[in-house]
Motif scaffolding. Structure first.
Motif, PDB file in Angstrom:
ATOM      1  N   VAL A 112       4.863   2.022   3.439  1.00 16.87           N
ATOM      2  CA  VAL A 112       5.365   1.037   4.605  1.00 16.87           C
ATOM      3  C   VAL A 112       4.863   1.567   5.726  1.00 16.87           C
ATOM      4  O   VAL A 112       3.716   0.414   6.169  1.00 16.87           O
ATOM      5  CB  VAL A 112       7.753   1.290   4.785  1.00 16.87           C
ATOM      6  N   ASP A 113       4.305   2.710   6.050  1.00 11.78           N
ATOM      7  CA  ASP A 113       3.760   2.995   6.528  1.00 11.78           C
ATOM      8  C   ASP A 113       2.351   2.719   6.607  1.00 11.78           C
ATOM      9  O   ASP A 113       1.606   2.219   7.678  1.00 11.78           O
ATOM     10  CB  ASP A 113       3.885   4.575   7.188  1.00 11.78           C
ATOM     11  N   GLY A 114       1.637   2.921   5.290  1.00 10.61           N
ATOM     12  CA  GLY A 114       0.531   1.835   5.496  1.00 10.61           C
ATOM     13  C   GLY A 114      -0.191   0.329   5.632  1.00 10.61           C
ATOM     14  O   GLY A 114      -0.630   0.101   6.046  1.00 10.61           O
ATOM     15  N   LEU A 115       1.221  -0.379   5.351  1.00 13.82           N
ATOM     16  CA  LEU A 115       1.614  -1.333   5.537  1.00 13.82           C
ATOM     17  C   LEU A 115       1.137  -2.282   6.715  1.00 13.82           C
ATOM     18  O   LEU A 115       0.548  -2.771   7.248  1.00 13.82           O
ATOM     19  CB  LEU A 115       1.943  -2.681   4.156  1.00 13.82           C
ATOM     20  N   LEU A 116       1.887  -1.335   7.216  1.00 12.13           N
ATOM     21  CA  LEU A 116       2.166  -1.503   8.840  1.00 12.13           C
ATOM     22  C   LEU A 116       0.585  -0.989   9.409  1.00 12.13           C
ATOM     23  O   LEU A 116       0.450  -1.887  10.437  1.00 12.13           O
ATOM     24  CB  LEU A 116       2.980  -0.613   9.562  1.00 12.13           C
ATOM     25  N   ALA A 117       0.210  -0.626   9.011  1.00 11.23           N
ATOM     26  CA  ALA A 117      -0.972  -0.528   9.695  1.00 11.23           C
ATOM     27  C   ALA A 117      -2.212  -1.280   8.903  1.00 11.23           C
ATOM     28  O   ALA A 117      -3.603  -1.206   9.784  1.00 11.23           O
ATOM     29  CB  ALA A 117      -1.505   1.414   9.326  1.00 11.23           C
ATOM     30  N   LEU A 118      -1.897  -2.228   8.081  1.00 13.03           N
ATOM     31  CA  LEU A 118      -3.369  -3.225   7.702  1.00 13.03           C
ATOM     32  C   LEU A 118      -3.247  -4.160   8.782  1.00 13.03           C
ATOM     33  O   LEU A 118      -4.076  -4.979   8.515  1.00 13.03           O
ATOM     34  CB  LEU A 118      -2.487  -3.308   6.441  1.00 13.03           C
ATOM     35  N   ASN A 119      -2.551  -4.295   9.635  1.00 11.90           N
ATOM     36  CA  ASN A 119      -2.687  -5.665  10.557  1.00 11.90           C
ATOM     37  C   ASN A 119      -3.696  -5.071  11.512  1.00 11.90           C
ATOM     38  O   ASN A 119      -4.188  -4.491  12.437  1.00 11.90           O
ATOM     39  CB  ASN A 119      -1.489  -5.572  11.810  1.00 11.90           C
ATOM     40  N   ILE A 120      -5.165  -5.686  10.982  1.00 12.10           N
ATOM     41  CA  ILE A 120      -6.192  -5.314  11.162  1.00 12.10           C
ATOM     42  C   ILE A 120      -6.465  -6.286  13.091  1.00 12.10           C
ATOM     43  O   ILE A 120      -7.550  -5.641  13.071  1.00 12.10           O
ATOM     44  CB  ILE A 120      -7.396  -6.441  10.571  1.00 12.10           C
ATOM     45  N   GLY A 152      -4.527  -5.473  15.221  1.00 13.08           N
ATOM     46  CA  GLY A 152      -4.278  -4.784  16.277  1.00 13.08           C
ATOM     47  C   GLY A 152      -3.687  -5.147  17.684  1.00 13.08           C
ATOM     48  O   GLY A 152      -3.363  -4.202  18.335  1.00 13.08           O
ATOM     49  N   GLN A 153      -2.721  -5.879  17.377  1.00 10.13           N
ATOM     50  CA  GLN A 153      -1.875  -6.242  18.521  1.00 10.13           C
ATOM     51  C   GLN A 153      -0.539  -7.823  17.963  1.00 10.13           C
ATOM     52  O   GLN A 153      -0.815  -8.134  16.862  1.00 10.13           O
ATOM     53  CB  GLN A 153      -2.565  -7.306  19.769  1.00 10.13           C
ATOM     54  N   ILE A 164      -0.398   2.349  15.653  1.00 13.16           N
ATOM     55  CA  ILE A 164      -0.219   2.804  14.403  1.00 13.16           C
ATOM     56  C   ILE A 164      -1.300   3.481  13.331  1.00 13.16           C
ATOM     57  O   ILE A 164      -2.179   2.829  13.212  1.00 13.16           O
ATOM     58  CB  ILE A 164       0.446   1.741  13.783  1.00 13.16           C
ATOM     59  N   GLY A 165      -1.148   4.701  13.120  1.00 10.61           N
ATOM     60  CA  GLY A 165      -1.837   4.851  11.886  1.00 10.61           C
ATOM     61  C   GLY A 165      -1.916   6.474  11.757  1.00 10.61           C
ATOM     62  O   GLY A 165      -1.083   7.598  11.879  1.00 10.61           O
ATOM     63  N   THR A 204      -4.331  -0.137  15.893  1.00 18.41           N
ATOM     64  CA  THR A 204      -3.697   0.242  14.491  1.00 18.41           C
ATOM     65  C   THR A 204      -4.947   0.527  13.391  1.00 18.41           C
ATOM     66  O   THR A 204      -6.768   0.472  13.567  1.00 18.41           O
ATOM     67  CB  THR A 204      -3.262  -1.118  13.077  1.00 18.41           C
ATOM     68  N   TYR A 205      -4.664   1.532  12.075  1.00 17.99           N
ATOM     69  CA  TYR A 205      -5.678   2.138  11.923  1.00 17.99           C
ATOM     70  C   TYR A 205      -6.724   1.377  10.921  1.00 17.99           C
ATOM     71  O   TYR A 205      -8.301   1.409  11.444  1.00 17.99           O
ATOM     72  CB  TYR A 205      -5.521   2.504  10.713  1.00 17.99           C
ATOM     73  N   SER A 206      -6.778  -0.360  10.805  1.00 16.51           N
ATOM     74  CA  SER A 206      -7.027  -1.614  10.198  1.00 16.51           C
ATOM     75  C   SER A 206      -8.594  -1.775  10.960  1.00 16.51           C
ATOM     76  O   SER A 206      -9.470  -1.622  10.593  1.00 16.51           O
ATOM     77  CB  SER A 206      -6.456  -2.252   9.141  1.00 16.51           C
ATOM     78  N   GLU A 207      -7.480  -1.630  12.467  1.00 19.32           N
ATOM     79  CA  GLU A 207      -8.815  -2.184  13.031  1.00 19.32           C
ATOM     80  C   GLU A 207      -9.493  -1.018  13.639  1.00 19.32           C
ATOM     81  O   GLU A 207     -11.697  -1.736  14.087  1.00 19.32           O
ATOM     82  CB  GLU A 207      -8.217  -2.250  14.877  1.00 19.32           C
ATOM     83  N   LEU A 208      -9.413  -0.060  13.824  1.00 13.11           N
ATOM     84  CA  LEU A 208     -10.599   1.176  13.985  1.00 13.11           C
ATOM     85  C   LEU A 208     -11.645   1.098  12.909  1.00 13.11           C
ATOM     86  O   LEU A 208     -12.605   1.699  12.891  1.00 13.11           O
ATOM     87  CB  LEU A 208      -9.745   2.618  14.031  1.00 13.11           C
ATOM     88  N   LEU A 209     -10.835   0.637  11.401  1.00 13.64           N
ATOM     89  CA  LEU A 209     -11.461   1.070  10.174  1.00 13.64           C
ATOM     90  C   LEU A 209     -12.936  -0.640  10.553  1.00 13.64           C
ATOM     91  O   LEU A 209     -14.151  -0.112  10.262  1.00 13.64           O
ATOM     92  CB  LEU A 209     -10.994   1.126   9.285  1.00 13.64           C
TER      93      LEU A 209
END
Length: 519
Positions: free
Chosen positions: A239-247, A249-250, A409-410, A463-468
């Motif tokens: 679940v936490d990983g899915l939420l961090a996939l919002n690239i 970041g808002q 979120i990350g 989010t972590y996806s935005e960071l990547l």
């Protein structure tokens, strides 16, 4: 003891990551090359960053304000009952980390940091009891610490002071009248809540720390007194990983989907505790599954409202209905308790040791390049050389790793620590890969524009996806950085890009172009 198949697979994954991605520790007493980095802080981020530097052959010195017991940063100061709320697969702050549990406790986390520190020979490169008060760069781009040349000369500064400093312990009205005990959430070792009514003031990450203590010591009841509603997400890696996939970041037009799923599947009968006017992607959520179990078992309650004052037997609390803002009207009633835990968080460590120019508006933290590189330290200077005036490039030489973010979120303890560190090394080694101040500021402006409709500031949540995505964009936008891609993202193949840079230097020197000397 028979090994569970899932844990066996997890151990295998950790072994593969260690084997493929961990840089080779330098031999004892090795003389390492430049650029030389001053790492400020011996917490998780500082130790990880320093190990990446020396593993790739670059010299470092770690400056730590505390003594050797401070190794590990905030993890060296929290309670023994504290542990990771996210799964350890999302907390791989270095490839060589070997977790023995999905949710390791404080002791195991500090142990992994200490092992990493020793493995890369950082004992001889760490100066304890050395608080950094100032950093100053001379006209040749070299840095001195505390105006003391005996501490060394450095090509780069990597600040790793984190976001959690000294505990916040606010004084509240009539606090002296309370007959029970009052503790900060980080100062609970040796204490017990057995059979006591516990009042927890605050509803953020520090409340999780307090709840862990309450659960371990078998309190009679727990009341969380929170001024505002915060999103609570389950302690579940998927679940936490899915939420961090919002690239993005808002908040987006699709944010209602995970919010609705959380209310339906996680909150269920406690949906009233979910925020009414704040989206999921606006503030760091609490990661905890115990609180709802405690509430459903009638061992805990979550109260929304404002503290009026302490009483002899507890706290006079103004209960507010959902949607009523902080300080709004409500019903006042005494909440009785024997112990009060102040889950009021920590003071944010200061970055005031950096030069004043890095804090110039509108490009002050967290509005920096990739959130950690101040653009004001990337400019051309005119220096005298052999009686002539030549433009010399003063490099991007300051990186504030894990100490400028506000909400996310990350995870703060993952692969980005190494990526940021290697980006700094790339900027220092390769003149053609360095970003210019102008383009660093344009990236900040672009990101601000893309997130202009976010309810928070553009850099106040990610989010972590935005960071990547930021990392990929940084490498892709400049063809001279492409040769560094494997090194930056995976820590592989530093020799090849360094050899190419050497060849590029020869071409530039043949064309009469100057290069700043690192020797």
């Amino acid at each position: 003891m028979e090994l569970h198949p899932i844990f066996w697979l997890y151990s295998l994954i950790q072994w593969v990551l260690d084997t493929l991605l961990s840089p080779t520790p330098p031999p004892p007493k090795a003389t390492l090359g430049r650029p030389r980095i001053a790492v400020i802080g011996a917490g998780l981020t500082g130790v990880s960053s320093a190990s990446h530097c020396v593993g790739h052959g670059f010299d470092v010195t770690i400056f730590e304000a505390g003594d050797e017991n401070s190794l590990g940063g905030i993890w060296s100061r929290v309670n023994k009952t504290s542990g990771l709320q996210i799964h350890s697969i999302m907390y791989r702050f270095h490839p060589s980390v070997q977790w023995a549990a999905g949710y390791p406790d404080r002791q195991q986390i500090v142990s992994q940091i200490t092992q990493l520190w020793k493995k890369y020979g950082l004992q001889e490169r760490t100066k304890f009891n050395t608080p950094v008060k100032s950093t100053r760069q001379d006209k040749y781009g070299r840095w001195t610490i505390n105006d003391n040349p005996s501490l060394g000369s450095f090509d780069g500064i990597l600040a790793a002071v984190g976001t959690c400093g000294d505990p916040k312990m606010p004084h509240m009205p009539n606090q002296e009248a309370f007959k029970g005990e009052i503790f900060h959430s980080s100062k609970l070792d040796g204490k017990t809540a057995a059979g006591k009514k516990v009042l927890i003031i605050g509803g953020g990450a520090s409340a999780v720390e307090a709840l862990e203590f309450v659960v371990h010591t078998d309190a009679a009841s727990t009341s969380v007194l929170a001024r505002s509603d915060k999103w609570i997400i389950p302690r579940n890696a998927f679940v936490d990983g899915l939420l961090a996939l919002n690239i993005f970041g808002q908040e987006t037009i699709f944010s209602w989907i995970p919010e609705a799923l959380l209310k339906r599947l996680f909150y269920r009968d406690l949906e009233d505790l979910a925020p009414n006017d704040e989206g999921l992607f606006t503030e760091t959520p609490m990661v905890n599954s115990d609180i709802f179990h405690q509430i459903r078992d009638h061992k805990a309650e979550w109260l929304r409202g404002d503290i009026v004052r302490f009483t002899e037997k507890g706290i006079l609390f103004r209960h507010r209905a959902k949607g009523v803002p902080k300080g709004g009207p409500g019903r006042e009633a005494e909440v009785q308790g024997d112990m009060v835990i102040m889950a009021t968080g920590y003071q944010r460590p200061s970055l005031s040791f950096l030069p004043n120019e890095v804090f110039q508006e509108p490009y002050q933290p967290p509005r920096w390049y990739l959130q950690v590189f101040p653009p004001e330290h990337m400019r051309y200077e005119l220096l005298r050389h052999n009686s002539s005036t030549s433009p010399i490039l003063i490099t991007t030489s300051v990186c504030c790793n894990n100490c400028t973010y506000v909400n996310a979120i990350g995870t703060v303890g993952n692969y980005h620590i190494g990526i940021y560190t290697r980006l700094l090394l790339m900027f220092l080694v390769d003149p053609l890969a360095r970003p210019h101040e102008y383009w660093m500021k344009r990236w900040i402006d672009m990101t601000s524009f893309l997130k202009s409709r976010a309810p928070t500031g553009s850099f106040d949540f990610f989010t972590y996806s935005e960071l990547l995505y930021w990392f990929v964009f940084c490498i892709a936008i400049n063809p001279f950085r492409w040769k560094w891609a494997l090194f930056v993202f995976l820590g592989i193949g530093s020799a090849l890009p360094k050899n190419i840079v050497s060849g590029e230097d020869q071409i530039r020197n043949g064309l009469g172009m100057k290069k700043r000397h690192h020797g």
